[in-house]
Structure formats: C-alpha cells, structure tokens
Design an enzyme around this catalytic site. Structure first.
Site, short mmCIF file in Angstrom:
data_model
loop_
_atom_site.label_atom_id
_atom_site.label_comp_id
_atom_site.label_asym_id
_atom_site.label_seq_id
_atom_site.Cartn_x
_atom_site.Cartn_y
_atom_site.Cartn_z
N ILE A 145 -3.61 -6.50 14.49
CA ILE A 145 -2.63 -6.31 15.58
C ILE A 145 -3.22 -5.44 16.68
O ILE A 145 -3.17 -5.78 17.86
CB ILE A 145 -1.33 -5.67 15.02
CG1 ILE A 145 -0.82 -6.51 13.84
CG2 ILE A 145 -0.28 -5.55 16.12
CD1 ILE A 145 0.32 -5.87 13.08
N PHE A 193 -4.83 4.39 14.43
CA PHE A 193 -5.03 5.36 13.36
C PHE A 193 -6.17 4.83 12.51
O PHE A 193 -6.40 3.63 12.46
CB PHE A 193 -3.77 5.52 12.51
CG PHE A 193 -2.81 6.53 13.07
CD1 PHE A 193 -2.03 6.22 14.18
CD2 PHE A 193 -2.68 7.78 12.49
CE1 PHE A 193 -1.17 7.15 14.71
CE2 PHE A 193 -1.81 8.72 13.01
CZ PHE A 193 -1.05 8.41 14.12
N PRO A 217 -4.00 -11.15 10.84
CA PRO A 217 -4.41 -10.82 12.22
C PRO A 217 -4.53 -9.31 12.36
O PRO A 217 -3.81 -8.56 11.71
CB PRO A 217 -3.23 -11.35 13.06
CG PRO A 217 -2.08 -11.50 12.12
CD PRO A 217 -2.67 -11.75 10.76
N LYS A 269 -12.60 -1.73 17.97
CA LYS A 269 -11.31 -2.26 18.38
C LYS A 269 -11.05 -2.07 19.87
O LYS A 269 -10.02 -2.49 20.39
CB LYS A 269 -10.18 -1.61 17.57
CG LYS A 269 -10.33 -1.82 16.06
CD LYS A 269 -9.02 -1.73 15.31
CE LYS A 269 -9.29 -1.82 13.81
NZ LYS A 269 -8.14 -2.25 13.03
N ASN A 325 0.85 -1.19 0.00
CA ASN A 325 0.00 0.00 0.00
C ASN A 325 0.88 1.24 0.00
O ASN A 325 2.11 1.13 0.03
CB ASN A 325 -0.96 -0.03 1.20
CG ASN A 325 -0.22 -0.02 2.52
OD1 ASN A 325 0.45 0.95 2.84
ND2 ASN A 325 -0.31 -1.11 3.26
#
Ligand code: CTP
Length: 402
Positions: free
Chosen positions: A308, A324, A306, A342, A211
């Site tokens: 993180i 972020f 996964p 999250k 990316n």
C-alpha cells in the site's frame, strides 16, 4: 475563538476552597471558548457551592458521588475518564493534592484522575502557610515528576487575611494555560489518511493469518493528528482500540481491502501515514468450507499482497508519505533501506519482537529518518511519541525544499 479549546472535552474538578466562586466563572469562560465542560465536585466543595450552580453553567449534571444508582451505568468514572481530553482541578486544595500524590481513589474526582490518561492540571488554592508546608511541597514535587501540570498559585491577599503564595489563578489565566496544553495546530486543516492495526488474511471461514499488531500506535497517531488540527481518516484492520474522537474510521480486514480503501481516498489527502502491519502474503485460495485434518502434511500456498505504502508513494502528485518499519534487528539500517526502496518522505522505525516496546505494548521508541536526516525519540508512551511524531511530520511537510 481560541483554537486550542474549541470542541475540547474539559473535565473540571472542583474541591472545597473559597476560590470555588472563581470556578463558576471559569466554566462560563471555557464554554465561551467553545469547550465542552463537565464538572465533578468533591464533598467539601458542595459545602461552598451547590452542584446546581455548575449544572446550570455547564449544561450537565455535576456529580460528587462515586456510586450513583441513578446513573445509566454504574461505570460513570470510566465513561468520564475516557471522555476527558484534559482534567483541571480548580481550586485544588492541599488535601486533594495530597490524595492525588498518593494515588488515592476515595471519591469520584480522585478516581477518575486515576482512571484517565488525559493530561491533568492543578490550580492550587490555599492558605500560604499550607502551600509552603513541606508536606504540600513534597506532594507537589511528586506530582510534577509524574507530568502533572501546575497552574499557579499566585501571590497576593488571601481570603484568610494573610498575604503570600496560595491564591488561585484568575479564570482567564487558567483558560490560557489550559489552551496551552493542546498542541499547536501544526496540521491545521490538512487531510490525513492513517492505516493502523493488523490485516487478517483468511484461510477458510474460521482461520486466518495474522500478526501481533494491536493498532495502538496507529490509533495514537490518528488521535495526535486530529489534535494537531488535521482532518483524519483512519483505515483500520481488526483492533479493539477505542476509536479516536472526531476521526472518521473505516474498518477493513485484509490487505487487499485496506489497499482498495486507501487508494480510493488518497486523492483527497495531503499526508499518508502507514502505521498498519500489513500482511505481506495471503493464501492463494480461500477455502469456502473449514479445512478438515485429512492429510499429514498441509501445504499453504501464499501470494504477495499489494504494498500500500509503495503504491501511494509512486502516485504522481501523491501525498507526503510516512512509513513505519517494524524490525527485529539492524533497525536503522533496514529502515533507511525502506525509506529509499519505497520512495517515502519519512520512516519511523521501531524494534518489535521484544517486550516493553513495539507490538501490543503501551510504550514505544522510534528512530525517524528522512532523506538527509533523522532523529531518535526515546522510549515513552505511544500517545506521547505519536504527538512528537506528528510534530515532526508537520515540520517536514511544510519544508519548501523537500
Ligand atoms: N506496508 C504497506 N503495505 C504492505 C506492507 C507494508 O503499506 N503490503 C507499509 C507498512 O504499513 C509500513 C511500511 O510499509 O509503513 C513497512 O512495513 P514493514 O512490514 O516494516 O516492511 P515490509 O515492506 O513489509 O518489508 P519486510 O516485511 O520485508 O520487512
């Protein structure tokens, strides 16, 4: 020892004025506070004092010339510019102030002022009439407008027999002001893990999914945390950014490697800042050999990586977590959803996919959210915004009720 200056790299520019005698004492006092000092003279300064004086006091050569064939590499201005964490020109004559305001680069000192991203401070020293002159004042206004720090001048008796504004501040005052440039150590002794850069997911030995993250934001955050007194570990995907000073850096390539490294080191840290652009998917199979173009259609099967940040925030007794959110639309809404999904303590959202901010850019703007609050940080350099973010993290981290 003055915390702000200990271990700091201070570049002192000495220009040609009678106040140079105070600069010699300034070097001594800066070193007493634990700073590392390198001195660069202008040619006029060498008329007042020899480079040897500053070489003896700073422990390093004190060059005046831009081009020096005896230097190991002819890139000295770039090396010094990168090395410096703050540049102080003391004394700063009217002439050098004028050169700096016009962005001239006709000697080593002015060249490295241009080539460095470190904060620049000037300690003017000149005859009071020269200081009051509109030419000098307009140069000063220009420099102030660009964020250059002005230390002084003070008022009083002058070497020329006149009295007024134009005396250079005393060495101890300059030391104080310089220490003030380094942010308050709001994360003093706190252990911080930062992820940065992109992860690359290999398809075969020559191709990968990647990316557009450059790592700039994460590296700036790691540097700002270190400057705020933290012990920082930077786990970085492939990035060409220069490594921040005094930060432990571990290079990884894929999301799985980054996940493994972070989970191994997270138990010894108090704050986790996930600035990496982690690939959400990786190829199910990594071909051992280069894939040949045999077929008209090629199907690439992907599986989830996964998460993180989510894994760290789920840990019992885990660290204070900052994420972020890179979004192309409905930035605030998506960011707030991620904050909850999250389970993190803070999320910094930025718009990506437009020029001038976000990925690859030197600037950014952030909208920061935490449970029950938020703040907008307007567009500025990634370095500055990183310092503001660290300041906020420091405040939230210390809040008892969170
Ligand atoms: N993140 C992570 N591990 C992942 C994916 C994301 O640690 N596998 C972290 C990023 O470092 C960032 C935050 O999660 O701090 C949000 O990343 P972002 O790419 O914006 O969101 P995603 O969770 O990937 O969600 P989506 O791609 O659906 O927007």
């Amino acid at each position: 020892m003055m915390k702000g200056l200990s271990g700091r790299h201070i570049l002192l520019g000495v220009t040609g004025g009678i106040a140079v005698y105070k600069s010699a004492e300034l070097v001594r006092q800066l070193r007493e506070k634990g700073a590392e000092v390198r001195v660069v003279l202008t040619r006029a300064a060498t008329q007042f004092v020899t480079p040897l004086t500053f070489q003896s006091l700073s422990g390093h050569p004190a060059p005046a010339e831009l081009f020096d064939s005896t230097a190991e590499s002819a890139m000295r201005h770039i090396e010094l510019a990168r090395w410096a964490e703050a540049i102080l020109v003391a004394p700063a004559t009217a002439h050098t102030i004028a050169r700096l305001s016009h962005g001239l680069a006709d000697d080593l000192l002015t060249t490295l002022c241009l080539a460095s991203s470190a904060p620049l401070a000037l300690a003017p020293a000149m005859n009071q009439q020269m200081w009051c002159n509109l030419a000098t004042q307009s140069n000063i206004d220009q420099l102030r407008g660009r964020g250059v720090h002005l230390f002084g001048p003070a008022e009083g008796d002058q070497a020329c027999g006149e009295s007024g504004l134009g005396r250079m501040l005393e060495p101890e005052q300059l030391v104080q002001r310089l220490a003030g440039l380094f942010s308050e150590p709001c994360l003093d002794g706190v252990r911080v893990v930062v992820t940065a850069g992109p992860t690359l997911e290999d398809i075969d030995p020559v191709r990968y999914l990647g990316n557009r993250s450059s790592g700039k934001m994460g590296y700036a955050v790691a540097a700002a945390a270190e400057q705020a007194g933290a012990e920082v570990l930077l786990v970085s995907g492939v990035s060409s950014q220069p490594r921040p000073k005094r930060v432990e850096c571990i290079d990884v390539r894929s999301a799985v490697e980054m996940h493994e490294m972070v989970m191994r080191r997270i138990p010894q840290c108090e704050i986790f800042i996930a600035a990496a652009a982690v690939a959400d998917y990786r190829p199910v199979r990594q071909c051992k050999q280069k894939i040949k173009k045999e077929f008209f259609h090629l199907r690439l099967e992907l599986e989830r990586n996964p998460d993180i940040l989510a894994d760290v925030s789920r840990l019992a007794d885990g660290p204070f977590c900052v994420g972020f959110a890179a979004e192309t639309e409905r930035v605030a809404e998506h960011a707030q959803t991620k904050l909850v999904a999250k389970g993190v303590d803070m999320i910094a959202a930025n718009r990506v996919g437009q020029s001038g901010s976000g990925f690859e850019s030197n600037e950014n703007e952030l909208e920061i959210f935490w449970p029950g609050g938020g703040v907008k940080l307007p567009q500025t350099s990634k370095k500055k915004i990183a310092r503001q973010l660290i300041e906020l993290i420091g405040q939230r981290y210390k809040q008892p009720e969170r």
